[in-house]
Enzyme design. Sequence first.
Site, mmCIF file in Angstrom:
data_model
loop_
_atom_site.group_PDB
_atom_site.id
_atom_site.type_symbol
_atom_site.label_atom_id
_atom_site.label_comp_id
_atom_site.label_asym_id
_atom_site.label_seq_id
_atom_site.Cartn_x
_atom_site.Cartn_y
_atom_site.Cartn_z
ATOM 1 N N CYS A 8 0.865 -1.191 0.000
ATOM 2 C CA CYS A 8 0.000 0.000 0.000
ATOM 3 C C CYS A 8 0.898 1.236 0.000
ATOM 4 C CB CYS A 8 -0.986 -0.017 1.164
ATOM 5 S SG CYS A 8 -0.239 0.032 2.810
ATOM 6 N N ASN A 11 2.250 1.414 4.416
ATOM 7 C CA ASN A 11 2.538 0.133 5.092
ATOM 8 C C ASN A 11 2.228 0.201 6.591
ATOM 9 O OD1 ASN A 11 5.426 -2.057 5.688
ATOM 10 N ND2 ASN A 11 3.342 -2.623 5.254
ATOM 11 N N CYS A 13 -1.560 0.814 7.408
ATOM 12 C CA CYS A 13 -3.013 0.555 7.535
ATOM 13 C C CYS A 13 -3.447 -0.684 6.747
ATOM 14 C CB CYS A 13 -3.810 1.770 7.055
ATOM 15 S SG CYS A 13 -3.536 3.253 8.034
ATOM 16 N N ARG A 14 -3.441 -0.600 5.404
ATOM 17 C CA ARG A 14 -4.037 -1.664 4.593
ATOM 18 C C ARG A 14 -3.137 -2.878 4.403
ATOM 19 N NH1 ARG A 14 -5.251 2.278 -0.286
ATOM 20 N NH2 ARG A 14 -3.342 3.121 0.629
ATOM 21 N N SER A 15 -1.883 -2.657 3.947
ATOM 22 C CA SER A 15 -1.057 -3.846 3.638
ATOM 23 C C SER A 15 -0.683 -4.662 4.881
ATOM 24 C CB SER A 15 0.178 -3.483 2.798
ATOM 25 O OG SER A 15 1.024 -2.574 3.447
ATOM 26 N N ASP A 122 -8.338 3.859 1.221
ATOM 27 C CA ASP A 122 -7.361 4.243 2.243
ATOM 28 C C ASP A 122 -8.114 4.726 3.494
ATOM 29 O OD1 ASP A 122 -5.396 5.354 3.782
ATOM 30 O OD2 ASP A 122 -4.496 6.532 2.164
#
Length: 154
Positions: A8, A11, A13-15, A122
């Site tokens: 993301c 690195n 939140c999402r990934s 995001d």
Amino acid sequence: MVKILMVCLGNICRSPLAHGILESKLPSDKFYVDSAGTANYHVGDSPDHRSVAVAKSHGIDISMQRGRQFKVSDFNDFDYIFTMDDSNFQNVIALARDTKDIAKVKPILEMDNQSNFSYVPDPYYGDMSDFEEVYSVLNQACEALSQQLQNVAQ
Ligand code: 4NP
């Protein structure tokens, strides 16, 4: 060993969530999962506390992960590179050296033909409901992905 990298922007939140969720669905003797950000804003940082909390509420511990930036050698070290949104995809593709590198990179939601989303939003400037939504989108995508990966690894 099949190696999978989730990417993301930050690195945090999402990934890290995608990393923890996919890892929980795959046997660790056959699959290695990692994550990285295209930016260097959060190198060395723990995941965002909201990602840690939402993962924990679903029985997944991502608190030991640390942020790192995507690097060109990741194209050598990973078999599959999954991006969260179009910006991540373009930023990773821009670092590819050849068609072999490019072929490794896919938007994660392309692996989930049931998804109602076209990219993973995001949640950084959002609230816990945005993190719950991201968890749900990624959990469904990682379920589809884990089945596809286990079929090819057999
Ligand atoms: P991520 O979210 O890409 O899902 O980790 C973000 C984290 C940090 C920032 C942006 C997005 N930031 O601007 O610091």
